[in-house]
Scaffold this active site. Structure first.
Site, PDB file in Angstrom:
ATOM      1  N   GLU A 173      48.961  49.126  31.101  1.00 15.73           N
ATOM      2  CA  GLU A 173      47.611  49.535  31.390  1.00 15.73           C
ATOM      3  C   GLU A 173      47.368  51.027  31.827  1.00 15.73           C
ATOM      4  OE1 GLU A 173      47.016  48.620  36.232  1.00 15.73           O
ATOM      5  OE2 GLU A 173      47.655  46.970  35.065  1.00 15.73           O
TER       6      GLU A 173
ATOM      7  N   ILE B 232      49.212  37.767  50.649  1.00 21.49           N
ATOM      8  CA  ILE B 232      48.532  37.367  49.585  1.00 21.49           C
ATOM      9  C   ILE B 232      48.615  35.866  49.365  1.00 21.49           C
ATOM     10  CG2 ILE B 232      47.786  37.635  47.230  1.00 21.49           C
ATOM     11  CD1 ILE B 232      48.302  40.741  47.548  1.00 21.49           C
TER      12      ILE B 232
ATOM     13  N   THR C 165      48.056  38.617  39.215  1.00 22.91           N
ATOM     14  CA  THR C 165      47.265  39.743  39.902  1.00 22.91           C
ATOM     15  C   THR C 165      48.291  40.724  40.738  1.00 22.91           C
ATOM     16  OG1 THR C 165      46.866  38.431  41.727  1.00 22.91           O
ATOM     17  CG2 THR C 165      45.192  38.340  39.954  1.00 22.91           C
TER      18      THR C 165
ATOM     19  N   HIS D  73      42.374  45.376  36.863  1.00 23.70           N
ATOM     20  CA  HIS D  73      42.948  45.605  38.150  1.00 23.70           C
ATOM     21  C   HIS D  73      41.803  45.720  39.132  1.00 23.70           C
ATOM     22  CE1 HIS D  73      47.206  47.518  39.447  1.00 23.70           C
ATOM     23  NE2 HIS D  73      46.545  46.947  40.335  1.00 23.70           N
ATOM     24  N   GLN D  74      41.108  44.921  39.414  1.00 23.55           N
ATOM     25  CA  GLN D  74      40.001  44.985  40.124  1.00 23.55           C
ATOM     26  C   GLN D  74      40.183  43.905  41.168  1.00 23.55           C
ATOM     27  OE1 GLN D  74      36.697  43.260  37.602  1.00 23.55           O
ATOM     28  NE2 GLN D  74      36.293  42.155  39.383  1.00 23.55           N
ATOM     29  N   ALA D  75      41.081  43.181  41.339  1.00 21.20           N
ATOM     30  CA  ALA D  75      41.506  42.098  42.445  1.00 21.20           C
ATOM     31  C   ALA D  75      41.243  42.552  43.893  1.00 21.20           C
ATOM     32  CB  ALA D  75      42.925  41.390  42.356  1.00 21.20           C
ATOM     33  N   PHE D  76      41.830  43.834  44.120  1.00 13.36           N
ATOM     34  CA  PHE D  76      41.704  44.519  45.548  1.00 13.36           C
ATOM     35  C   PHE D  76      40.258  44.909  45.632  1.00 13.36           C
ATOM     36  CE2 PHE D  76      41.574  48.252  42.689  1.00 13.36           C
ATOM     37  CZ  PHE D  76      40.584  49.271  43.638  1.00 13.36           C
TER      38      PHE D  76
ATOM     39  N   ARG E 258      51.606  42.787  39.466  1.00 11.80           N
ATOM     40  CA  ARG E 258      52.095  43.922  38.509  1.00 11.80           C
ATOM     41  C   ARG E 258      52.294  43.459  37.074  1.00 11.80           C
ATOM     42  NH1 ARG E 258      50.103  46.136  41.982  1.00 11.80           N
ATOM     43  NH2 ARG E 258      51.013  47.469  43.532  1.00 11.80           N
TER      44      ARG E 258
END
Length: 340
Positions: free
Chosen positions: A265, A156, A234, A297-300, A236
Site C-alpha cells: 500500500e 480492537i 483492518t 487505511h482509514q479505519a483509525f 496489516r
C-alpha cells in the site's frame, strides 16, 4: 530550550490535530509532506526528534542518517512498527508508538465493511444516483445466527466482539494469550486457527504483523474455509497473501473481501492517485471485483482517534526529554522485539 520535532508524511488533518494538542506541550514542530526515507532523512538535521507514520521507510540507511543527526528518539504516531528496522536502531534510537488510540474506531469501521459488503450498500448508492431503483443483485444475509471468527483479541478485537454479539452472531476467537475469564463473561469461544477457518462465515483480522503472522491467510487457509466466506482486514496488509486472495475470489471460494490495508500500500494509500495509472497489477485487479471493498487505511480515522494519537505521541516525546521514562517504547533485544 524548545525541542524541535520533524514530522514526516503529514497531511492537513495531522497538522490540525497536532497543532491543537501542542498547545499543551510547546514543541517546535516542522511538518514535511514527504515520506521518511533515505532521500528525505537528511531533513531531520537540526531537530531533536523525528515523528513518522505507517508507510514511512525506516530502514538502516534512514536510521544511520537520523543517528548521525544526533537524534535519539523516533516517535511512531500509530500502533504498528513493522516498518522499523529494530536491529539497525538497537542502541542508537529509542522507538515509541501509540499502542491504543481508539479501538472503537477500528472495530466500527470493520463493522461498516461487513455491513456494506453484505447488504451491498455501496452498489445501491451508485444505482439510485443513476436512477436505477432495482434491488436485483443486492441480496444479503441475516448476520443473526452466523459465525464470526476474530483473529487477535486485543482491545480492537474485544470491541468488535461487543458489536457482533449485538447482532446475535456466534463468535469464535483466536489469540496467543487467551483470556478465558473474558470469554466466559461475554459468551464467546476460543478456537484454533484451523477451526476458525473451517467454521466462520466472516473472518476478521486484528493481530499484529510478525514473521509468524505474515501471509497467515494463504492458499492453504483459504482452501479449508467455508464457501462464500467473507474476509475482513483492518490490521496489516501482509497478513494476507494477496495473490491467494485474488485466486480465491476468482474461483468463487471467497464471497467478499473488505480491505482497509494492502500489503503493497505504501505508494498508494493516503495519496490522491485519481489522475494516475495504477501500476500495481494486483491492486488494480482487486479493484475490478464487485465483491471487494477497499478503503485507504482509514479505519483509525475519527476525531477521537486523531486527538488521542496527538496527545499520546507528544507525551511520549515529553517523557523522553524530561525524564527518559518511556511508557510506550518498543525495545529490541537479541532478535526479539518487546513492547512495554
Amino acid at each position: 530550550m524548545t525541542k524541535k520535532i520533524a514530522f514526516f508524511d503529514t497531511k492537513p488533518y495531522d497538522k490540525k490535530s497536532f497543532d491543537e494538542a501542542n498547545k499543551d506541550f510547546g514543541f517546535d514542530i516542522t511538518y514535511f509532506d514527504a515520506h521518511l526515507n533515505a532521500h528525505t532523512a537528511p531533513l531531520s538535521a537540526e531537530h531533536d526528534a523525528v515523528c513518522a507514520f505507517v508507510n514511512d521507510v525506516i530502514d538502516s540507511d534512514v536510521i544511520e542518517t537520523i543517528a548521525n543527526n544526533k537524534i535519539q528518539i523516533l516517535g511512531m504516531r500509530c500502533a504498528g512498527y513493522n516498518n522499523v528496522d529494530f536491529k539497525a536502531a538497537y542502541e542508537k534510537l529509542h522507538v515509541v508508538r501509540v499502542p491504543a488510540y481508539s479501538p472503537y474506531a477500528v472495530a466500527e469501521h470493520t463493522t461498516a465493511l461487513i455491513l456494506s459488503l453484505n447488504r451491498k450498500t455501496y452498489k445501491a448508492y451508485h444505482r439510485t444516483r443513476d436512477g436505477n431503483f432495482s434491488i436485483n443483485g443486492l441480496l444479503g444475509f441475516d448476520m443473526h445466527g452466523k459465525t464470526a471468527g476474530i483473529i487477535g483479541l486485543g482491545q480492537i478485537g474485544k470491541c468488535l466482539v461487543s458489536i457482533l454479539k449485538g447482532f446475535g452472531m456466534q463468535v469464535l476467537a483466536y489469540d496467543l494469550y487467551p483470556d478465558e475469564a473474558y470469554a466466559k463473561e461475554v459468551g464467546i469461544e476460543y478456537a484454533s486457527l484451523e477451526e476458525i477457518y473451517k467454521r466462520s462465515d466472516i473472518i476478521s483480522l486484528h493481530c499484529p504483523l510478525s514473521k509468524e503472522t505474515e501471509h497467515m491467510i494463504d492458499a492453504d487457509a483459504i482452501d479449508i474455509m467455508k464457501d462464500n466466506v467473507m474476509i475482513i482486514n483492518t490490521s496489516r496488509g501482509k497478513l494476507i497473501d494477496t495473490e491467494a486472495l485474488v485466486r480465491g475470489l476468482k474461483a468463487g471460494k471467497i464471497g467478499a473481501a473488505g480491505l482497509d490495508v494492502y500489503e503493497e500500500e505504501n505508494e498508494y494509500f493516503f495519496e490522491d492517485k485519481s489522475l494516475d495509472l495504477i501500476k500495481d497489477d494486483t491492486l488494480a485487479r482487486l479493484l475490478t471485483f464487485p465483491n471487494v471493498l477497499i478503503t485507504s487505511h482509514q479505519a483509525f480515522f475519527t476525531k477521537e482517534a486523531l486527538h488521542n494519537i496527538a496527545q499520546i505521541t507528544l507525551n511520549n516525546f515529553k517523557q523522553f526529554f524530561e525524564n527518559g521514562d518511556l511508557n510506550n517504547e518498543v525495545c529490541y533485544d537479541h532478535e526479539t522485539i518487546k513492547e512495554k
